[in-house]
Scaffold this motif. Structure first.
Motif, PDB file in Angstrom:
ATOM      1  N   LYS A 191      -0.637  13.280  -5.481  1.00 56.41           N
ATOM      2  CA  LYS A 191      -0.155  11.949  -5.121  1.00 56.41           C
ATOM      3  C   LYS A 191      -0.785  10.902  -6.027  1.00 56.41           C
ATOM      4  O   LYS A 191      -1.925  11.051  -6.461  1.00 56.41           O
ATOM      5  N   GLU A 233       0.877  -1.175   0.000  1.00 53.11           N
ATOM      6  CA  GLU A 233       0.000   0.000   0.000  1.00 53.11           C
ATOM      7  C   GLU A 233       0.908   1.217   0.000  1.00 53.11           C
ATOM      8  O   GLU A 233       1.621   1.463   0.987  1.00 53.11           O
ATOM      9  N   THR A 234       0.894   1.979  -1.097  1.00 55.57           N
ATOM     10  CA  THR A 234       1.913   3.004  -1.248  1.00 55.57           C
ATOM     11  C   THR A 234       1.344   4.266  -1.870  1.00 55.57           C
ATOM     12  O   THR A 234       0.326   4.240  -2.572  1.00 55.57           O
ATOM     13  N   SER A 235       2.004   5.387  -1.597  1.00 56.46           N
ATOM     14  CA  SER A 235       1.684   6.645  -2.270  1.00 56.46           C
ATOM     15  C   SER A 235       2.978   7.325  -2.663  1.00 56.46           C
ATOM     16  O   SER A 235       3.986   7.254  -1.938  1.00 56.46           O
ATOM     17  N   SER A 245       4.601  11.073  -4.256  1.00 53.48           N
ATOM     18  CA  SER A 245       4.349  12.478  -4.586  1.00 53.48           C
ATOM     19  C   SER A 245       4.555  12.686  -6.087  1.00 53.48           C
ATOM     20  O   SER A 245       5.402  12.042  -6.713  1.00 53.48           O
ATOM     21  N   ASN A 281      -5.557   4.862  -6.930  1.00 51.10           N
ATOM     22  CA  ASN A 281      -6.409   5.965  -6.479  1.00 51.10           C
ATOM     23  C   ASN A 281      -7.781   5.498  -6.015  1.00 51.10           C
ATOM     24  O   ASN A 281      -8.824   5.861  -6.570  1.00 51.10           O
ATOM     25  N   ASP A 282      -7.770   4.650  -5.008  1.00 52.56           N
ATOM     26  CA  ASP A 282      -8.992   4.144  -4.385  1.00 52.56           C
ATOM     27  C   ASP A 282      -9.886   3.406  -5.374  1.00 52.56           C
ATOM     28  O   ASP A 282     -11.120   3.436  -5.263  1.00 52.56           O
ATOM     29  N   ARG A 332      -2.457   0.310  -4.497  1.00 49.54           N
ATOM     30  CA  ARG A 332      -2.588  -0.836  -3.596  1.00 49.54           C
ATOM     31  C   ARG A 332      -2.379  -2.079  -4.453  1.00 49.54           C
ATOM     32  O   ARG A 332      -3.129  -2.315  -5.417  1.00 49.54           O
ATOM     33  N   ARG A 388      -1.678   6.952  -5.660  1.00 51.54           N
ATOM     34  CA  ARG A 388      -1.797   5.913  -4.633  1.00 51.54           C
ATOM     35  C   ARG A 388      -2.037   4.566  -5.292  1.00 51.54           C
ATOM     36  O   ARG A 388      -2.908   4.442  -6.164  1.00 51.54           O
ATOM     37  N   GLU A 428       5.585   6.885   0.593  1.00 54.32           N
ATOM     38  CA  GLU A 428       5.146   6.269   1.837  1.00 54.32           C
ATOM     39  C   GLU A 428       4.676   4.854   1.498  1.00 54.32           C
ATOM     40  O   GLU A 428       3.969   4.649   0.517  1.00 54.32           O
TER      41      GLU A 428
END
Length: 490
Positions: free
Chosen positions: A431, A368-370, A372, A448-449, A435, A433, A479
């Protein structure tokens, strides 16, 4: 003395069977390439999901066989083949299952009724038929079949559901090469009346099949709901449409894009089905799909059998600047498989380096990462690294392209397998994101969700468990949370 010898032989025979059973148990679900948190049958072929229901507190899932689950994490295979009573000239093709709570068909109150395509081997004709069951395990062929026949060789894959406002059953079924979905209605699951057609639209290059139709709230609102139609196209991927359904016809919402909206932008996701909730207790609509593509589905190197299904996904409709779109997120129950968590924050160095903080023993993990995106850069992960092979997951902040390249990943030659895919994935709040779920022979990425999802087969070697991080320039911050995932079979 003779009786003692017989008893001794029986004990030896029993011990031998016990040892063989233990050896089988020890090796089952540990085969090379066998996924550890996706459902695959004990042995043999699995294809399209063909009847997903939630009933009496359990998820019931059918293909040619049946599996049950209480949590969609752990599975119990019930039977390898559920259908009985057909003659040798027909095969069962994709379909759906319903619970006939009011005994409209006359098979008994709350009977299980399967609706599917009957394929005649000699004529190649495709028509729709039904079978019924009183225990949900063994289905009996209806002697009045076919219940819907238009004398076509391209008429298949019915989804049937109860439409409460009209107190009628509805069937959506594909006229494949015409790229149309046909709508029928019935009071009893036996006599069907045509209502309307939808299509062609969106991606109409080759074929349409395996339609599904379901309703979802928009942005979680109980006041605004829309219907989503999912159609498998070109024997390779799925597209979806958003609209309104009145029991007769399906109409697209205003300003629906003309270009295709794809359910999954990866290389291997097809024929998904949503669970019909006959207990009326589920909080969200859940779907699963077939992780395969017809180009090589029968050629992959797994020895236990061929094929498996995706992880379960919660479906939602969300409003974005460019309109309403379907989102998919992994069900929360999957988090119970996590262990050995690793967390980190850092600026990615230039070049490629091994992710030494998280070194999985096998390809059974979640990331699970993000990242910039406020500076121009190209960065990402190399997954399944080893023996000169890898899967590249790369993001370009200038073009917004997320690229997944599995060209050099599989440790065996698979015809037409060396491919890559990409999609335009825009940052949210500067960002991107991701998963990522990595299993023995597949990767699923939710960006992105869950607005953009990518599913692909991989078939790496057992030594290909490395993870690398890379960036072309300085300054990108990352992250990361990472977990190993327990096997659902052990």
């Amino acid at each position: 003395m003779k009786n003692y010898k017989i008893l001794g032989l029986l004990l030896l025979w029993g011990l031998t069977l016990s040892v063989k059973a233990q050896l089988r148990s020890d090796s089952l679900y540990k085969e090379y390439y066998r996924p550890q948190f996706h459902f695959s049958p004990e042995k043999g072929w699995i294809g399209d999901p063909s009847g997903f229901i939630y009933y009496q507190g359990k998820y019931h899932m059918f293909w040619w066989g049946k599996v049950e689950s209480k949590d969609l994490v752990h599975y119990k295979q019930i039977t390898p083949y559920a259908m009985t009573g057909q003659d040798h000239n027909i095969s069962y093709f994709t379909g759906s299952v319903v619970i006939d709570k009011n005994n409209t068909a006359g098979f008994g109150k709350e009977a299980y009724v399967a609706a599917y395509t009957i394929f005649e081997k000699d004529s190649k004709k495709q028509a729709q038929g039904i079978s019924f069951s009183h225990d949900g395990e063994i289905f009996h062929y209806y002697e009045g079949n076919p219940i819907l026949d238009i004398w076509s060789t391209e008429f298949r894959d019915p989804t049937v559901f109860w439409y409460e406002p009209t107190q009628r059953w509805v069937m959506v079924v594909a006229k494949a090469l015409e790229k149309k979905i046909k709508f029928y209605t019935s009071p009893d699951l036996k006599e069907w009346t045509w209502m309307s057609d939808f299509g062609p639209a969106g991606d109409n290059e080759k074929s349409w099949e395996c339609p599904d139709l379901f309703q979802l709230p928009v942005d979680g609102s109980s006041k605004e709901k829309k219907w989503v139609m999912v159609v498998s196209v070109n024997w390779a991927r799925e597209q979806y449409f958003i609209g309104d359904f009145d029991g007769v016809s399906f109409k697209l919402i205003e300003n629906h894009p003309k270009e295709p909206l794809y359910v999954d932008k990866g290389l291997d996701f097809y024929a998904s089905r949503t669970f019909q909730d006959f207990d009326e207790t589920l909080e969200s609509k859940i779907s699963m799909g077939w992780v395969a593509t017809w180009d090589y589905a029968q050629l992959v190197p797994s020895k236990y059998g061929k094929g498996f299904w995706s992880i379960p996904r919660s479906l939602r409709l969300k409003t974005y600047s460019d309109g309403i779109r379907l989102t998919q997120t992994p069900i929360e129950q999957l988090q119970t498989l996590r262990y050995n968590k690793v967390s980190m924050k850092r600026t990615i160095p230039v070049g490629t380096r091994l992710l030494s903080e998280f070194v999985p023993r096998e390809n059974v993990y979640e990331l699970e990462t993000s990242f910039s995106t406020d500076i121009s850069n190209t960065f990402g992960f190399n997954l399944c690294v080893g023996e000169g092979r890898k899967v590249v997951v790369s993001y370009d902040t200038d073009s917004y392209n997320l690229v997944i390249d599995r060209t050099h990943c599989a440790d065996v030659a698979i015809p037409k397998f060396d491919r890559m895919t990409y999609a335009n994935v825009k940052p949210v709040d500067n960002k991107i994101r991701l998963r990522i779920f990595v299993d023995k022979s597949s990767i699923e990425i939710f960006a992105n969700d869950g607005r953009d999802v990518f599913t692909l087969l991989t078939y790496p070697g057992e030594a290909q468990t490395g993870i690398e991080l890379f960036a072309q320039k300085e300054g990108t911050k990352m992250e990361l949370n990472a977990w190993m995932l327990k096997s659902v079979w052990r």
